[in-house]
Write a protein that holds these residues in place. Structure first.
Motif, PDB file in Angstrom:
ATOM      1  N   GLY A  62       0.785  -1.223   0.000  1.00 24.52           N
ATOM      2  CA  GLY A  62       0.000   0.000   0.000  1.00 24.52           C
ATOM      3  C   GLY A  62       0.822   1.280   0.000  1.00 24.52           C
ATOM      4  N   PHE A  63       2.131   1.191   0.214  1.00 24.81           N
ATOM      5  CA  PHE A  63       2.982   2.381   0.170  1.00 24.81           C
ATOM      6  C   PHE A  63       3.037   2.904  -1.259  1.00 24.81           C
ATOM      7  CE2 PHE A  63       7.128   4.443  -0.415  1.00 24.81           C
ATOM      8  CZ  PHE A  63       7.116   5.360   0.626  1.00 24.81           C
ATOM      9  N   ARG A  64       2.958   4.219  -1.413  1.00 24.80           N
ATOM     10  CA  ARG A  64       2.991   4.850  -2.730  1.00 24.80           C
ATOM     11  C   ARG A  64       4.100   5.894  -2.785  1.00 24.80           C
ATOM     12  NH1 ARG A  64      -2.273   5.574  -5.418  1.00 24.80           N
ATOM     13  NH2 ARG A  64      -1.892   7.804  -5.426  1.00 24.80           N
ATOM     14  N   ARG A  65       4.754   5.978  -3.927  1.00 23.82           N
ATOM     15  CA  ARG A  65       5.764   7.015  -4.123  1.00 23.82           C
ATOM     16  C   ARG A  65       5.491   7.712  -5.447  1.00 23.82           C
ATOM     17  NH1 ARG A  65      10.487   8.012  -0.681  1.00 23.82           N
ATOM     18  NH2 ARG A  65      10.377  10.272  -0.813  1.00 23.82           N
ATOM     19  N   VAL A  66       5.514   9.036  -5.411  1.00 18.36           N
ATOM     20  CA  VAL A  66       5.280   9.834  -6.608  1.00 18.36           C
ATOM     21  C   VAL A  66       6.627  10.278  -7.161  1.00 18.36           C
ATOM     22  CG1 VAL A  66       4.120  11.843  -7.584  1.00 18.36           C
ATOM     23  CG2 VAL A  66       3.082  10.618  -5.647  1.00 18.36           C
ATOM     24  N   LEU A  67       6.860  10.028  -8.440  1.00 21.81           N
ATOM     25  CA  LEU A  67       8.110  10.391  -9.100  1.00 21.81           C
ATOM     26  C   LEU A  67       7.812  11.442 -10.163  1.00 21.81           C
ATOM     27  CD1 LEU A  67       9.644   6.826  -9.662  1.00 21.81           C
ATOM     28  CD2 LEU A  67       9.734   8.271  -7.614  1.00 21.81           C
ATOM     29  N   HIS A  68       8.597  12.537 -10.151  1.00 23.00           N
ATOM     30  CA  HIS A  68       8.371  13.654 -11.061  1.00 23.00           C
ATOM     31  C   HIS A  68       9.493  13.721 -12.097  1.00 23.00           C
ATOM     32  CE1 HIS A  68       5.091  15.373  -8.662  1.00 23.00           C
ATOM     33  NE2 HIS A  68       5.811  15.061  -7.602  1.00 23.00           N
ATOM     34  N   PHE A  69       9.104  13.818 -13.366  1.00 25.21           N
ATOM     35  CA  PHE A  69      10.041  13.929 -14.487  1.00 25.21           C
ATOM     36  C   PHE A  69       9.747  15.217 -15.248  1.00 25.21           C
ATOM     37  CE2 PHE A  69       9.686   9.508 -13.468  1.00 25.21           C
ATOM     38  CZ  PHE A  69      10.916   8.931 -13.740  1.00 25.21           C
ATOM     39  N   GLN A  70      10.816  15.899 -15.685  1.00 22.60           N
ATOM     40  CA  GLN A  70      10.689  17.062 -16.549  1.00 22.60           C
ATOM     41  C   GLN A  70      11.745  16.986 -17.643  1.00 22.60           C
ATOM     42  OE1 GLN A  70      10.707  20.885 -14.657  1.00 22.60           O
ATOM     43  NE2 GLN A  70       8.995  20.412 -13.311  1.00 22.60           N
ATOM     44  N   HIS A  71      11.309  17.241 -18.871  1.00 20.90           N
ATOM     45  CA  HIS A  71      12.227  17.245 -20.013  1.00 20.90           C
ATOM     46  C   HIS A  71      12.988  15.924 -20.125  1.00 20.90           C
ATOM     47  CE1 HIS A  71      13.962  19.624 -23.210  1.00 20.90           C
ATOM     48  NE2 HIS A  71      15.168  19.223 -22.882  1.00 20.90           N
ATOM     49  N   GLY A  72      12.341  14.828 -19.727  1.00 23.59           N
ATOM     50  CA  GLY A  72      12.982  13.529 -19.768  1.00 23.59           C
ATOM     51  C   GLY A  72      13.977  13.276 -18.664  1.00 23.59           C
ATOM     52  N   LEU A  73      14.066  14.180 -17.693  1.00 23.47           N
ATOM     53  CA  LEU A  73      14.977  14.030 -16.557  1.00 23.47           C
ATOM     54  C   LEU A  73      14.179  13.701 -15.306  1.00 23.47           C
ATOM     55  CD1 LEU A  73      17.131  17.254 -17.077  1.00 23.47           C
ATOM     56  CD2 LEU A  73      17.663  14.954 -17.882  1.00 23.47           C
ATOM     57  N   PHE A  74      14.690  12.787 -14.483  1.00 27.52           N
ATOM     58  CA  PHE A  74      14.071  12.574 -13.185  1.00 27.52           C
ATOM     59  C   PHE A  74      14.529  13.684 -12.239  1.00 27.52           C
ATOM     60  CE2 PHE A  74      14.463  11.042  -8.813  1.00 27.52           C
ATOM     61  CZ  PHE A  74      13.117  10.883  -8.541  1.00 27.52           C
ATOM     62  N   LEU A  75      13.580  14.320 -11.552  1.00 26.36           N
ATOM     63  CA  LEU A  75      13.914  15.437 -10.676  1.00 26.36           C
ATOM     64  C   LEU A  75      13.789  15.107  -9.196  1.00 26.36           C
ATOM     65  CD1 LEU A  75      12.419  18.601 -12.417  1.00 26.36           C
ATOM     66  CD2 LEU A  75      14.702  17.606 -12.603  1.00 26.36           C
ATOM     67  N   ARG A  76      12.698  14.497  -8.768  1.00 26.70           N
ATOM     68  CA  ARG A  76      12.476  14.316  -7.328  1.00 26.70           C
ATOM     69  C   ARG A  76      11.291  13.377  -7.107  1.00 26.70           C
ATOM     70  NH1 ARG A  76      10.183  18.746  -9.200  1.00 26.70           N
ATOM     71  NH2 ARG A  76       8.017  19.207  -8.644  1.00 26.70           N
ATOM     72  N   GLY A  77      11.149  12.948  -5.846  1.00 26.96           N
ATOM     73  CA  GLY A  77       9.948  12.233  -5.416  1.00 26.96           C
ATOM     74  C   GLY A  77       9.182  13.087  -4.435  1.00 26.96           C
ATOM     75  N   ASN A  78       8.007  12.603  -4.047  1.00 27.80           N
ATOM     76  CA  ASN A  78       7.234  13.334  -3.049  1.00 27.80           C
ATOM     77  C   ASN A  78       7.768  13.035  -1.653  1.00 27.80           C
ATOM     78  OD1 ASN A  78       6.228  10.608  -3.193  1.00 27.80           O
ATOM     79  ND2 ASN A  78       4.521  11.261  -1.913  1.00 27.80           N
ATOM     80  N   ALA A  79       7.463  13.897  -0.705  1.00 29.20           N
ATOM     81  CA  ALA A  79       7.856  13.678   0.685  1.00 29.20           C
ATOM     82  C   ALA A  79       6.933  12.635   1.323  1.00 29.20           C
ATOM     83  CB  ALA A  79       7.777  14.983   1.467  1.00 29.20           C
ATOM     84  N   THR A  80       7.542  11.706   2.082  1.00 28.19           N
ATOM     85  CA  THR A  80       6.785  10.686   2.801  1.00 28.19           C
ATOM     86  C   THR A  80       7.402  10.520   4.184  1.00 28.19           C
ATOM     87  OG1 THR A  80       8.164   8.800   2.145  1.00 28.19           O
ATOM     88  CG2 THR A  80       6.426   9.478   0.598  1.00 28.19           C
TER      89      THR A  80
END
Length: 263
Positions: free
Chosen positions: A209-227
């Motif tokens: 049930g743990f979820r992690r949000v991953l953010h990509f911009q311009h094809g680059l990985f930038l960060r995840g959400n805070a947990t």
């Protein structure tokens, strides 16, 4: 090949550590090291896709009569610029040549756009590096539009985070993942909302049930959400054989690049 694409000889991030999943010290890197990592990341994406637009040698000029080209994304303007000058461009604290220089960006660096203003000295655009840092102003003459790894010059606001929050996804697939350091890779269900220009928001769902949000911009990985397990900015990543290998805090993910940009 441009200087940007040549800055990393392999299609991956140039890294000092052999174990990419070990705890990162990236938040303590100096400005020069952070710039080198970003340039390597851009080169990795550009080399893998074979997209010349990622590091254009001759970016398309801006049509000065097109007012929308200089607007902020919230007003329908470009999301990003590329530095198109041969010499480094100076970032100033405010619009105009009389203001303090607060940074320098080299040819081929991709910048987030926050809108432009016309002064007596010319058009000045407020920008920042994609990885964050101090915002500042550079002459519009130093900039050109930049296409993402999907070949699209992105305009308007990236709506993928909002769409992901409401469950409006473009694709879903199983990806390899691990929740704890040293844990054998298992499987997560990944759901992704895409925007243009290589922007995407991916939600990785672990079996517990743990979820992690991953953010990509311009094809680059930038960060995840805070947990509860971390702030989401303690990260490492590289692109290898069409797969993003991402670490966010203690979690690890292997994400096919096609899931992010739709190819």
């Amino acid at each position: 090949m441009s200087a940007l694409a040549a800055s990393c000889s392999m299609p991956r991030m140039c890294r000092a550590r052999t174990n990419w999943y070990e705890p990162s010290r990236s938040t303590r890197l100096g400005a020069r090291q952070r710039r080198a990592i970003l340039r390597s990341g851009l080169a990795a994406v550009g080399l893998w896709w074979g997209a010349a637009a990622m590091a254009q040698d001759a970016p398309a000029p801006i049509d000065a009569s097109d007012r929308s080209a200089f607007a902020a994304p919230e007003e329908g303007g470009l999301r990003r610029w590329i530095v198109a000058t041969e010499a480094p461009s100076e970032i100033r604290a405010d619009a105009g040549p009389v203001h303090k220089i607060v940074g320098v960006v080299e040819r081929g660096v991709v910048l987030a756009n926050f809108g432009c203003s016309r002064l007596a000295s010319g058009m000045w655009c407020e920008v920042a590096r994609l990885t964050g840092g101090q915002r500042g102003f550079v002459p519009a003459d130093d900039l050109a539009p930049i296409a993402g790894p999907d070949g699209v010059v992105a305009v308007g606001v990236d709506d993928s985070p909002r769409r992901a929050r409401r469950g409006d996804f473009d694709a879903a697939d199983d990806i390899a993942c691990a929740q704890e350091v040293g844990e054998t890779m298992g499987t997560c269900r990944a759901e992704v909302a895409r925007s243009s220009g290589g922007d995407a928001t991916l939600i990785a769902n672990f079996a517990n049930g743990f979820r992690r949000v991953l953010h990509f911009q311009h094809g680059l990985f930038l960060r995840g959400n805070a947990t509860m397990s971390g702030v989401g900015t303690d990260t490492d990543w590289h692109l290898d054989g069409g797969v993003y290998h991402v670490r966010v805090d203690d979690q690890r993910f292997e994400v096919p690049a096609g899931l992010i940009v739709g190819r």
